[in-house]
Design a protein around this motif. Structure first.
Motif, PDB file in Angstrom:
ATOM      1  N   SER A  60      -5.380   3.406   5.308  1.00 55.28           N
ATOM      2  CA  SER A  60      -5.895   4.262   4.127  1.00 55.28           C
ATOM      3  C   SER A  60      -4.512   4.300   3.055  1.00 55.28           C
ATOM      4  O   SER A  60      -3.388   4.774   3.393  1.00 55.28           O
ATOM      5  CB  SER A  60      -6.475   5.668   4.207  1.00 55.28           C
ATOM      6  OG  SER A  60      -7.502   5.727   5.085  1.00 55.28           O
TER       7      SER A  60
ATOM      8  N   ARG B 125       0.630  -1.267   0.029  1.00 57.66           N
ATOM      9  CA  ARG B 125      -0.095   0.110  -0.156  1.00 57.66           C
ATOM     10  C   ARG B 125       0.945   1.181  -0.023  1.00 57.66           C
ATOM     11  O   ARG B 125       2.100   1.224   0.406  1.00 57.66           O
ATOM     12  CB  ARG B 125      -0.937  -0.028   1.247  1.00 57.66           C
ATOM     13  CG  ARG B 125      -0.262   0.258   2.626  1.00 57.66           C
ATOM     14  CD  ARG B 125      -1.261   0.242   3.712  1.00 57.66           C
ATOM     15  NE  ARG B 125      -0.828   0.383   4.854  1.00 57.66           N
ATOM     16  CZ  ARG B 125      -1.236  -0.033   6.026  1.00 57.66           C
ATOM     17  NH1 ARG B 125      -2.319  -0.773   6.094  1.00 57.66           N
ATOM     18  NH2 ARG B 125      -0.579   0.061   7.070  1.00 57.66           N
TER      19      ARG B 125
ATOM     20  N   THR C  25     -10.022   3.971   1.645  1.00 56.66           N
ATOM     21  CA  THR C  25      -9.991   5.100   2.372  1.00 56.66           C
ATOM     22  C   THR C  25     -10.716   4.900   3.753  1.00 56.66           C
ATOM     23  O   THR C  25     -11.845   4.554   3.489  1.00 56.66           O
ATOM     24  CB  THR C  25     -10.624   6.176   1.634  1.00 56.66           C
ATOM     25  OG1 THR C  25      -9.863   6.706   0.539  1.00 56.66           O
ATOM     26  CG2 THR C  25     -10.672   7.531   2.423  1.00 56.66           C
TER      27      THR C  25
ATOM     28  N   THR D 256      -5.808  -0.180  -6.022  1.00 52.08           N
ATOM     29  CA  THR D 256      -7.298   0.114  -5.755  1.00 52.08           C
ATOM     30  C   THR D 256      -7.126   0.747  -4.385  1.00 52.08           C
ATOM     31  O   THR D 256      -6.471   0.659  -3.672  1.00 52.08           O
ATOM     32  CB  THR D 256      -8.142  -1.120  -5.573  1.00 52.08           C
ATOM     33  OG1 THR D 256      -9.494  -0.822  -5.370  1.00 52.08           O
ATOM     34  CG2 THR D 256      -7.618  -1.945  -4.464  1.00 52.08           C
ATOM     35  N   GLN D 257      -8.019   1.907  -4.388  1.00 53.60           N
ATOM     36  CA  GLN D 257      -8.052   2.948  -3.330  1.00 53.60           C
ATOM     37  C   GLN D 257      -8.806   2.268  -2.238  1.00 53.60           C
ATOM     38  O   GLN D 257      -9.914   2.197  -2.294  1.00 53.60           O
ATOM     39  CB  GLN D 257      -8.716   4.339  -3.823  1.00 53.60           C
ATOM     40  CG  GLN D 257      -8.737   5.337  -2.780  1.00 53.60           C
ATOM     41  CD  GLN D 257      -7.324   5.951  -2.313  1.00 53.60           C
ATOM     42  OE1 GLN D 257      -6.463   6.177  -3.241  1.00 53.60           O
ATOM     43  NE2 GLN D 257      -7.045   5.938  -0.987  1.00 53.60           N
TER      44      GLN D 257
ATOM     45  N   VAL E 266      -3.497   3.491  -1.491  1.00 56.82           N
ATOM     46  CA  VAL E 266      -3.743   2.735  -2.606  1.00 56.82           C
ATOM     47  C   VAL E 266      -2.994   1.306  -2.348  1.00 56.82           C
ATOM     48  O   VAL E 266      -1.923   1.415  -1.979  1.00 56.82           O
ATOM     49  CB  VAL E 266      -2.961   3.284  -3.883  1.00 56.82           C
ATOM     50  CG1 VAL E 266      -3.382   2.384  -5.026  1.00 56.82           C
ATOM     51  CG2 VAL E 266      -3.836   4.773  -4.423  1.00 56.82           C
TER      52      VAL E 266
END
Length: 124
Positions: free
Chosen positions: A90, A37, A121, A118-119, A92
């Motif tokens: 949080s 990430r 949050t 893929t994001q 990507v």
């Protein structure tokens, strides 16, 4: 090699998400599959990995106990089940693949194939 990550979204702290990664063009059974990430302004960091076949699995300290990586060799899919999400989770999330030796498993630079991300949050 194509890696397609999906499953991200906007969730509240404490919620769960399941990320999926569809792999093609890679020797899936023999590859190490990883999740990384990247938060804004930060380097891409290791989250979890699963080695050839069905394991073993590796986790970052922050993911241990909350996240679970798994793979379906028949479907050439990798999953990351994320529970008890925190705002600091949080970023990507990227799926990655490589033919690695054990000592390279958490090394971002050792992975040779990457998906688009893929994001995720997590709001407080």
């Amino acid at each position: 090699v194509q890696l397609q990550a999906s499953g991200g979204g906007l969730v509240q702290a404490g919620a769960s998400l399941r990320l999926s990664c569809a792999a093609s063009g890679v020797s899936f059974y023999s590859a190490t599959m990883g999740w990384f990430r990247q938060a804004p302004g930060k380097e891409r960091e290791f989250v979890a990995a699963i080695r050839r076949g069905g394991g073993p699995t590796y986790y970052s300290d922050s993911a241990k106990g909350r996240f679970t990586i798994s793979k379906d060799n028949a479907k050439t899919m990798v999953y990351l089940q994320m529970n008890s999400l925190k705002p600091e989770d949080s970023g990507v999330y990227f799926c990655a693949a490589g033919n690695l030796i054990t000592s390279q498993t958490k090394n971002r630079d050792a992975y040779t194939s990457w998906g688009q991300g893929t994001q995720v949050t997590v709001s407080s």
